[in-house]
Design an enzyme around this catalytic site. Structure first.
Site, PDB file in Angstrom:
ATOM      1  N   HIS A   1       0.908  -1.192  -0.189  1.00 31.44           N
ATOM      2  CA  HIS A   1       0.031  -0.085   0.044  1.00 31.44           C
ATOM      3  C   HIS A   1       0.827   1.327   0.068  1.00 31.44           C
ATOM      4  O   HIS A   1       0.450   2.456  -0.043  1.00 31.44           O
ATOM      5  CB  HIS A   1      -0.990   0.128   1.205  1.00 31.44           C
ATOM      6  CG  HIS A   1      -0.492   0.394   2.462  1.00 31.44           C
ATOM      7  ND1 HIS A   1      -0.383  -0.865   3.390  1.00 31.44           N
ATOM      8  CD2 HIS A   1       0.113   1.408   2.992  1.00 31.44           C
ATOM      9  CE1 HIS A   1       0.322  -0.108   4.499  1.00 31.44           C
ATOM     10  NE2 HIS A   1       0.409   0.907   4.284  1.00 31.44           N
TER      11      HIS A   1
ATOM     12  N   ASP B   1      -0.319  -7.551   1.419  1.00 26.03           N
ATOM     13  CA  ASP B   1       0.068  -6.245   1.637  1.00 26.03           C
ATOM     14  C   ASP B   1       1.901  -6.418   1.731  1.00 26.03           C
ATOM     15  O   ASP B   1       2.427  -6.118   2.553  1.00 26.03           O
ATOM     16  CB  ASP B   1      -0.356  -5.630   2.768  1.00 26.03           C
ATOM     17  CG  ASP B   1      -0.003  -4.232   2.743  1.00 26.03           C
ATOM     18  OD1 ASP B   1       0.532  -3.423   1.487  1.00 26.03           O
ATOM     19  OD2 ASP B   1      -0.345  -3.366   3.744  1.00 26.03           O
TER      20      ASP B   1
ATOM     21  N   SER C   1       4.372   1.743   8.302  1.00 28.97           N
ATOM     22  CA  SER C   1       3.935   1.035   7.379  1.00 28.97           C
ATOM     23  C   SER C   1       5.298   0.348   6.566  1.00 28.97           C
ATOM     24  O   SER C   1       6.045   1.290   6.440  1.00 28.97           O
ATOM     25  CB  SER C   1       3.089   1.572   6.303  1.00 28.97           C
ATOM     26  OG  SER C   1       1.711   1.518   6.725  1.00 28.97           O
TER      27      SER C   1
END
Length: 253
Positions: free
Chosen positions: A65, A109, A203
């Site tokens: 992402h 992801d 992230s």
């Protein structure tokens, strides 16, 4: 706006500006200078947007992402983002998202970033981190580490120094009940039963257990980083090892 909040329930942890996605470390401490030398700051032309980690001289592993923030370079070899120079900057030559990735709610992801030149591995400030060569037995409450740059509390301030914190593994069955819906092939750690966890800016960073990167930071719930809450979610790297190894072998995707 990018992959912000799926069904208004959880939010990926990319980084900044507009109260963005990403994340930093909650209740962490500054990382020792000679540790975690595999950590990478994934950046666009303006700022840090995600974490990542060096797994070969030419590839950084991060979250899929993070591609939504248009990463253009990777910074290696510094824990302080104010103390970086041109020799630490590596342009992103190619983004290799997992071919089945759609969004964080559907999982997968994970992404590899191919660098425009080989990282100076073996130099004092840069090293690789190992990936698991077999399925690891991550028992409930096993203590692991997660590191990143970003917010240190919900709606807090950014920091320049890399921070690290210890997080416990959360039993997947318990995690499933707390989240109600989870994508497949994930690891749950931190955020639940502890005040430690990830937040906006982390992230793509690694979940490190027994000195190996076993997970990739994917998401927590919304913008909420005031734990205890519910478990943070990481992509389980072991599941995707054949895909990762194929790209490393072919040096392309």
């Amino acid at each position: 706006m990018h992959a912000l909040c799926t069904l208004f329930v959880f939010c990926v942890l990319t980084s900044l500006g507009q109260k963005a996605l990403g994340s930093e470390i909650i209740n962490g401490k500054k990382t020792q200078k000679r540790s975690m030398k595999y950590m990478a700051s994934v950046q666009n032309n303006l700022q840090h947007i995600c974490g990542g980690f060096l797994i070969s001289e030419e590839f950084v592993l991060t979250a899929a992402h993070c591609a939504e923030r248009n990463p253009s370079r990777v910074v290696l070899g510094t824990h302080n983002l104010k103390k970086m120079n041109d020799t630490m900057k590596y342009e992103v030559k190619k983004m290799c998202k997992h071919p089945s990735y759609v969004n964080v709610s559907s999982g997968k992801d994970i992404m590899l970033l191919k660098l425009s030149k080989k990282a100076r591995v073996g130099k004092r400030k840069i090293s690789l981190i190992k990936l698991p060569n077999k399925k690891m037995n991550l028992k409930d409450n096993k203590k692991c580490l997660v590191a990143g740059w970003g917010l240190t509390e919900t709606n807090g301030q950014m920091v320049d120094d890399l921070r690290v914190v210890e997080v416990p593994i959360i039993n997947l069955e318990k995690c499933q009940k707390l989240w109600r819906k989870l994508p497949g092939h994930v690891i749950c750690a931190g955020g639940y039963g502890t005040k430690n966890g990830i937040c906006q800016g982390d992230s793509g960073g690694p979940l490190v257990c027994d000195k190996k990167a076993v997970g990739v930071a994917s998401y927590n719930r919304g913008y909420h980083c005031d734990y205890p809450d519910i478990p943070n979610i990481y992509t389980d790297i072991f599941t995707y090892l054949p895909w990762v190894k194929k790209i490393l072998k072919e040096n392309d995707c």
